[in-house]
Design a protein around this motif. Structure first.
Motif, PDB file in Angstrom:
ATOM      1  N   GLU A  78       0.817  57.679  -6.082  1.00 24.38           N
ATOM      2  CA  GLU A  78      -0.390  56.670  -5.603  1.00 24.38           C
ATOM      3  C   GLU A  78      -1.632  57.309  -5.025  1.00 24.38           C
ATOM      4  O   GLU A  78      -2.550  56.829  -4.647  1.00 24.38           O
ATOM      5  CB  GLU A  78       0.014  55.566  -4.414  1.00 24.38           C
ATOM      6  N   SER A  81      -4.953  59.580  -5.305  1.00 22.65           N
ATOM      7  CA  SER A  81      -6.068  60.009  -6.433  1.00 22.65           C
ATOM      8  C   SER A  81      -7.384  60.524  -5.721  1.00 22.65           C
ATOM      9  O   SER A  81      -7.531  59.906  -4.660  1.00 22.65           O
ATOM     10  CB  SER A  81      -6.030  59.050  -7.328  1.00 22.65           C
ATOM     11  N   HIS A  94       2.528  58.165   3.192  1.00 20.60           N
ATOM     12  CA  HIS A  94       1.839  56.909   2.910  1.00 20.60           C
ATOM     13  C   HIS A  94       0.267  57.050   3.680  1.00 20.60           C
ATOM     14  O   HIS A  94      -0.514  56.111   3.326  1.00 20.60           O
ATOM     15  CB  HIS A  94       2.312  55.744   3.434  1.00 20.60           C
TER      16      HIS A  94
END
Length: 866
Positions: A32, A34, A223
């Motif tokens: 996830e 980028s 995260h």
């Protein structure tokens, strides 16, 4: 995309293909992550121009691995070299073995030739730069074992790292090709960093973090990753412009620029180091003024200094925050799903600019106060965007039950309602000075309490004055105050606020109240919007007066400083209002309250809402994204009003009638008041146009009077309105054909009378309340206590309502009547005093009391026809 194969470093170059384990790891944990499109485009342009050198503070295989994955994902050129790490075993096994073999052969060749390994490394860097490759340079590669082996070994490692940077500068110095340096900061965690004396394995340590520490931190916090890519340095141009200074000086300047970027990025994410509470206490109580205050207290009460210090320590514990990163993470885990349940969306504007200011100087957040969720929203927003959450000034009533313990660890520090105790006052001053001196982000609500009317209240200057004092006593070059407007489509505390406006007593916070409040989770409350206004630089605002204000050499200096703080408070409130974002609820409330009837046909409502939106856009007011998308039919906005039971729909042969219950007028007024400061200037102008023809100068003078008169209710920037918006209003009215101009005079046209009356209705309630209050004060032979005066004014207002003279009864409330009395005090029409031992102030006739009759007449005249 790879660099030229001939120049690649076999052991540290990025790989175009990972082995099975690292390919699985990257897909599992990096999937996830980028880079944003703008960053990718910027890096591609640099690659096309020449070599790119990425610089990070610490050598880390995990960080390098992540960028290898990101560069592959975005099609960027892979790095051909990195100092201080081996990366070959991330490749498939057969490639890793081949790389090891070739590296061994190269090492043996270099040693046989009598060269040093560090020289071979520098030669490879130069060859790669000449070939137009990309590479990574880490400013710190020494490990903990380097420190354990002694200073000489550490110095050798640091010199080797610096040599690589010098080699990079040398390539730009000698070569004709383009070379760019790109600083990068990578954060695997959020929140502030605690002070550690030994083996600090996080950012800020003197050595690179161990692989074990990095991987452990990553698995817990992946995260929360934040990648900060800095502005590139055109090293070729930089060296060309400074050739006269010499290569060594250029190396130092480039290194300093890189370290400044990395420091600023780390500062805005982590903030100052959190010191143990007992150390903070020692520093606060060690303040010279604090010591003098304790000695004076001891002498006054005949106690020992030690006993007085114990009392001061108790006060410090009552006040001080105890921010903790673990608690912040837990609160974020709890609050994020709560906000998703309560709000359809949480929008922001201007946060990026605030983050840039925070990299250079400490900031103080100054938000509007509409809900108990305000401070939670701001702290959550900062934490979510990798900005260190603020230390929040909170009233002692927020420290109830276990929530005081939680809020304190989320950054809240508590203050009493009264500062009558001199020792308490001095401890609080010293604590705020400590926060300013250390550079902590702060937050306080300049209104002091939640606004019950929806309008921004007059500033309470206590916390602002403490921050100014702290700045004057510090060596800081600047301190930025950031005005923030927080708006909600529906307020969760709406019911309680309306009850208080109607005269009910304020409910104290309690555990029982929060347990009962769980019913709010059964509903969704629309969107919330946090709009960050233009910050105010305290250094620029004070200017050359800083030394004089800090010295407090005379009473005049102290008076000038008080006026400065008052002016600064008013400017902040004006900027809060200017940053306000208009939402659908506020616009619809204005549309409904512009009429005396309770209902509108759907097409009438949408037309009225569009009129309001057009006026807001004329003044460059911000609108919520949802409101912008919803024009011109406003279907989503009307649907939300219906779901929220603010309005009801009744079918009719002429179309759908949208109407509200009479008891909802106060609710609509609450939301209208959030944007009333935008509508007030054209509303006052419309009222004057309805009264008869006037020249442009007369209209300007009339508008100036009303903006000044109601400034502390609306905080509209008078100079801006008169200089930039006044003529725009007239031009807009003329284009709508609601006014006509004859012989240099403006008047309402026959077509435009209804439009101007709707506009005049927006401020009619304020005029009616002030007219009742002024007339009541004029009729009183003995003024007396403030509560008695506001009650008499409310009675006068009610009698006028019975006679049909009041058209906007929803504005009648204790706060607005009190605002009218405050205006009379500011104009010296009345004098407010508090006798010794009295619980409330009393009012007497002031030196300008004779002006009251004229003011009352002007208010009464303004209500005729408008």
């Amino acid at each position: 995309m790879q660099g030229p194969a001939a120049t690649r470093d076999e052991l540290s170059a990025m790989t175009p293909r990972f082995n099975f384990f690292f390919r699985w790891f990257a897909k599992r944990f990096f999937g996830e992550i980028s880079l944003d499109d703008a960053t990718v485009a910027r890096l591609r342009a640099l690659e096309q121009a020449g070599s790119v050198v990425y610089v990070m503070r610490y050598a880390s295989r995990l960080d390098y691995f992540l960028f290898n994955w990101l560069f592959l994902r975005h099609g960027l050129r892979l790095s051909s070299f990195a100092n201080g790490i081996h990366f070959d075993y991330y490749q498939p096994l057969y490639r890793a073995l081949g790389a090891r073999w070739r590296a061994w052969l190269e090492r043996r060749r270099l040693l046989r030739a009598g060269g040093r390994l560090s020289e071979g490394e520098r030669d490879r860097v130069r060859a790669q730069l000449d070939a137009g490759s990309s590479l990574f340079v880490f400013l710190r590669t020494e490990r903990l074992r380097s420190w354990l082996r002694g200073r000489r070994h550490v110095a050798r490692a640091e010199r080797s790292d610096l040599d690589l940077l010098a080699e990079t500068v040398g390539a730009a110095w000698d070569g004709a090709s383009q070379l760019a340096v790109v600083p990068i900061a990578l954060f695997w965690r959020k929140g502030p960093r605690n002070e550690r004396r030994f083996l600090n394995l996080a950012y800020g340590a003197p050595t690179r973090p161990s692989d074990f520490a990095k991987v452990t931190s990553f698995l817990v916090n992946y995260h929360n990753l934040a990648v900060k890519v800095g502005e590139p340095i055109d090293l070729t141009g930089f060296a060309r412009e400074r050739r006269a200074e010499g290569a060594a000086a250029v190396v130092r300047k480039v290194r300093r620029s890189l370290l400044v970027f990395l420091y600023r990025e780390e500062k805005v994410v982590e903030g100052p180091t959190l010191r143990p509470r007992h150390k903070v206490q020692e520093e606060v109580l060690g303040d010279p003024r604090m010591r003098a205050a304790m000695e004076a207290r001891a002498a006054e009460r005949g106690r020992s200094v030690e006993a007085t210090r114990a009392e001061a320590e108790k006060i410090f514990r009552e006040i001080a925050a105890s921010m903790n990163s673990t608690f912040l993470a837990v609160l974020n885990f709890v609050i994020t799903p709560l906000f998703r349940r309560l709000f359809v969306a949480i929008d922001t504007s201007g946060l990026e600019k605030v983050a840039e200011y925070a990299k250079r100087h400490p900031i103080v957040l100054v938000p509007s106060h509409r809900s108990y969720f305000d401070f939670l929203l701001l702290s959550w927003l900062f934490y979510a965007h990798h900005l260190v959450p603020p230390h929040i000034a909170a009233r002692e009533n927020m420290g109830f039950g276990p929530f005081g313990f939680i809020f304190r660890r989320a950054g809240a520090f508590f203050l009493r309602r009264s500062f009558d105790d001199p020792l308490y006052k001095e401890v609080f001053r010293a604590y705020v000075s400590y926060l300013v001196r250390e550079g902590f982000t702060q937050e306080f609500f300049i209104e002091g309490t939640r606004s019950r009317t929806g309008r921004t209240m007059a500033p309470k200057l206590g916390m602002l004055a403490w921050d100014v004092e702290g700045f004057l006593a510090s060596q800081r070059r600047d301190l930025f105050f950031v005005p923030i407007a927080i708006t909600y489509e529906r307020l969760i505390e709406e019911g309680a606020m309306i009850e208080e406006l109607a005269g009910a007593a304020k409910k104290e916070e309690s555990m029982l109240g929060l347990v009962r409040a769980r019913k709010v989770l059964r509903r969704r409350w629309g969107s919330a919007h946090l709009s960050f206004g233009e910050p105010i630089s305290l250094g620029d605002a004070i200017g050359e007066r800083r030394a004089r204000f800090a010295a407090e050499a005379s009473e005049q200096d102290e008076a000038d400083k008080r006026r400065f703080v008052e002016d600064l408070g008013n400017r902040l409130v004006e900027r809060i209002n200017a940053a306000t974002v208009a939402n659908a609820t506020a616009v619809a409330a204005c549309a409904f309250l512009g009429e005396t009837r309770r209902g509108l046909l759907r097409h009438e409502l949408t037309r009225r809402m569009q009129e309001i939106v057009d006026l807001l856009r004329l003044q460059d007011a911000r609108l919520t994204p949802a409101l912008l998308r919803d024009q011109p039919d406003f279907d989503d906005a009307i649907a939300f009003l219906l779901r929220s039971d603010l309005v009801h729909a009744t079918p009719d042969p002429r179309g759908e009638i949208l109407h509200y219950d009479d008891g909802k007028r106060r609710v609509l007024d609450l939301y209208r008041n959030g944007i009333l400061h935008f509508l007030a200037p054209p509303s006052f102008l419309a009222r004057r146009l309805l009264a008869g023809g006037a020249s442009q100068d007369q209209l300007r003078d009339d508008l100036r009077f009303w903006l000044d008169f109601f400034h502390h209710e609306l905080f509209t920037p008078r100079a801006l309105v008169l200089a930039a918006h006044f003529e725009a209003y007239l031009d807009y009215f003329e284009r709508l054909e609601v006014v006509e101009r004859q012989d240099g005079h403006w008047r309402a046209s026959e077509k435009g009378a209804a439009y101007l009356r709707r506009l005049a209705m927006q401020t009619r309630g304020l005029v009616e309340v002030y007219a009742a209050a002024f007339s009541s004060a004029l009729a009183e032979s003995e003024l007396g206590a403030g509560r008695r005066l506001t009650r008499r004014a409310a009675d006068a207002f009610s009698r006028a309502e019975l006679l049909g003279e009041v058209k906007a009864a929803e504005v009648s409330n204790q706060a607005t009547f009190q605002g009218a009395l405050d205006e009379l005090v500011r104009r010296r029409v009345l004098v407010r005093e508090r006798p010794a031992g009295a619980r409330e102030s009393v009012y007497k006739r002031g030196p300008a009391f004779d002006e009251l009759a004229g003011l009352a007449e002007r208010l009464a005249a303004a209500l005729v026809g408008g």
